[in-house]
Scaffold this motif. Structure first.
Motif, PDB file in Angstrom:
ATOM      1  N   LEU A   3       0.465  -1.123  -0.218  1.00 51.73           N
ATOM      2  CA  LEU A   3      -0.187  -0.338  -0.529  1.00 51.73           C
ATOM      3  C   LEU A   3       1.072   1.091  -0.056  1.00 51.73           C
ATOM      4  O   LEU A   3       1.830   1.098   0.905  1.00 51.73           O
ATOM      5  CB  LEU A   3      -1.200  -0.339   1.178  1.00 51.73           C
ATOM      6  CG  LEU A   3      -1.817   1.057   1.518  1.00 51.73           C
ATOM      7  CD1 LEU A   3      -2.653   0.143   0.294  1.00 51.73           C
ATOM      8  CD2 LEU A   3      -3.004   0.843   2.903  1.00 51.73           C
ATOM      9  N   ASP A   4       0.809   2.338  -1.198  1.00 50.49           N
ATOM     10  CA  ASP A   4       1.960   3.031  -1.299  1.00 50.49           C
ATOM     11  C   ASP A   4       0.952   3.982  -0.333  1.00 50.49           C
ATOM     12  O   ASP A   4      -0.393   4.315  -0.216  1.00 50.49           O
ATOM     13  CB  ASP A   4       1.691   3.486  -2.510  1.00 50.49           C
ATOM     14  CG  ASP A   4       2.699   4.630  -3.170  1.00 50.49           C
ATOM     15  OD1 ASP A   4       4.035   4.833  -2.488  1.00 50.49           O
ATOM     16  OD2 ASP A   4       2.299   5.826  -2.800  1.00 50.49           O
ATOM     17  N   LEU A   5       1.745   5.150   0.363  1.00 47.30           N
ATOM     18  CA  LEU A   5       1.184   6.454   0.791  1.00 47.30           C
ATOM     19  C   LEU A   5       0.351   7.481  -0.200  1.00 47.30           C
ATOM     20  O   LEU A   5      -1.246   8.161   0.060  1.00 47.30           O
ATOM     21  CB  LEU A   5       1.698   7.420   1.398  1.00 47.30           C
ATOM     22  CG  LEU A   5       0.942   8.938   1.334  1.00 47.30           C
ATOM     23  CD1 LEU A   5       0.893   8.603   2.688  1.00 47.30           C
ATOM     24  CD2 LEU A   5       2.621   9.785   2.182  1.00 47.30           C
ATOM     25  N   ALA A   6       0.158   7.446  -1.823  1.00 46.45           N
ATOM     26  CA  ALA A   6      -0.335   7.935  -2.252  1.00 46.45           C
ATOM     27  C   ALA A   6      -1.961   7.263  -2.400  1.00 46.45           C
ATOM     28  O   ALA A   6      -3.357   7.708  -3.023  1.00 46.45           O
ATOM     29  CB  ALA A   6       0.170   8.248  -3.532  1.00 46.45           C
ATOM     30  N   ASP A   7      -1.988   6.272  -2.332  1.00 46.76           N
ATOM     31  CA  ASP A   7      -2.855   5.031  -2.175  1.00 46.76           C
ATOM     32  C   ASP A   7      -4.486   5.663  -1.224  1.00 46.76           C
ATOM     33  O   ASP A   7      -5.381   6.095  -1.393  1.00 46.76           O
ATOM     34  CB  ASP A   7      -2.869   3.940  -1.828  1.00 46.76           C
ATOM     35  CG  ASP A   7      -2.534   3.552  -2.990  1.00 46.76           C
ATOM     36  OD1 ASP A   7      -2.459   3.529  -4.467  1.00 46.76           O
ATOM     37  OD2 ASP A   7      -1.536   2.342  -2.760  1.00 46.76           O
TER      38      ASP A   7
END
Length: 296
Positions: free
Chosen positions: A174-178
């Motif tokens: 999971l990416d921060l931008a997600d």
């Protein structure tokens, strides 16, 4: 007696003792001058704003609700609370960026807002501070709900506690931008707390959290990050988080927070930490409540 000691002595005094205007005093160096930050280039600011919105979902903050709650809003005009937070934010912004390069150093653009105990107005102040800074021409703001056990920021914004900080720390894919949410307030993004976890303290103290904070602090040259943290004397999460912050704002409720509580927090956070006290809910001579007595 130092300036900060005089400020603490006012906490247990009766009504009407608070000054009319915010007072600036340093908890570490009372007489230290505050540097004026260099302004990031418009190109860098534009690139940061564009990058922030690359994959993030957009949400609508209920601005009418914020206004009804007496909070700062972009179109709210020169209200008393807006003016107070204009004064409060300036020293924090000045400290956030290196004077020569205009780049944040030592995580100085990571600002944790906390209190000694619940009910002193930390989330109210964190939201107002974030919105006020987002109204600046040269800065973007990320508001992080780090009170993972009792998330309060969504209540003020009229949003739900969605996937957020805890989920990023638990899921490597999971990416921060997600999970970061763009809002209808220009230059303001929001990172929810995410789902509660029994090992929240360990997650906040993990290498994953350190890497995440490094990314947040350094990726965008104009960004200031406001963390709404749990109360210091109630949980261990805030003390872990504080060790990785560049600045800490401790909200102190007028006529309620005791000297003992303030001194206990200062002892736990450490004398070398860059701590500011925000004297909150003090009453002026007219009897009106002010959120903005500020001791730096």
């Amino acid at each position: 007696m130092s300036i900060i000691e005089k400020a603490i002595d006012k906490l247990d005094q009766g009504k009407g003792d608070a000054p009319r205007a915010p007072i600036i005093a340093s908890a570490a160096e009372a007489a230290q001058k505050i540097a004026v930050p260099a302004v990031p280039t418009p190109a860098a600011a534009a690139e940061a704003r564009a990058s922030t919105g690359a994959t993030s979902k957009r949400v609508e903050i209920n601005l009418a609700r914020l206004h009804d709650l007496g909070m700062v809003t972009p179109d709210g005009g020169r209200t008393a609370i807006a003016e107070e937070f204009r004064l409060i934010k300036r020293p924090l912004i000045d400290k956030a960026f290196d004077r020569a390069s205009g780049v944040a150093s030592n995580h100085a653009n990571l600002i944790m807002v906390t209190s000694s105990l619940p009910g002193e107005g930390k989330s109210f102040c964190a939201v107002n501070l974030a919105i006020s800074i987002a109204m600046e021409m040269d800065h973007t703001v990320l508001l992080v709900d780090a009170d993972v056990a009792r998330p309060s920021v969504p209540h003020f914004l009229g949003l739900k506690n969605d996937t957020g900080l805890m989920d990023v720390l638990l899921d490597d894919k999971l990416d921060l931008a997600d999970v970061m949410l763009r809002t209808n307030i220009d230059s303001l993004s929001f990172l929810p707390a995410g789902k509660s976890h029994r090992h929240a303290t360990e997650l906040l103290a993990s290498q994953s959290m350190s890497r995440l904070l490094d990314e947040i602090a350094k990726r965008y040259p104009d960004r200031i990050v406001i963390f709404d943290s749990p109360p210091v004397l109630l949980t261990t999460e805030s003390r872990v988080l504080a060790s990785q912050m560049g600045q800490i704002v401790m909200v102190v409720e007028a006529e309620k927070t005791t000297q003992h509580a303030v001194k206990a927090v200062l002892r736990q956070l450490g004398a070398s930490t860059n701590i500011s006290l925000l004297y909150n809910k003090s009453r002026g001579f007219s009897g009106e409540e002010y959120y903005g007595r500020y001791y730096n």
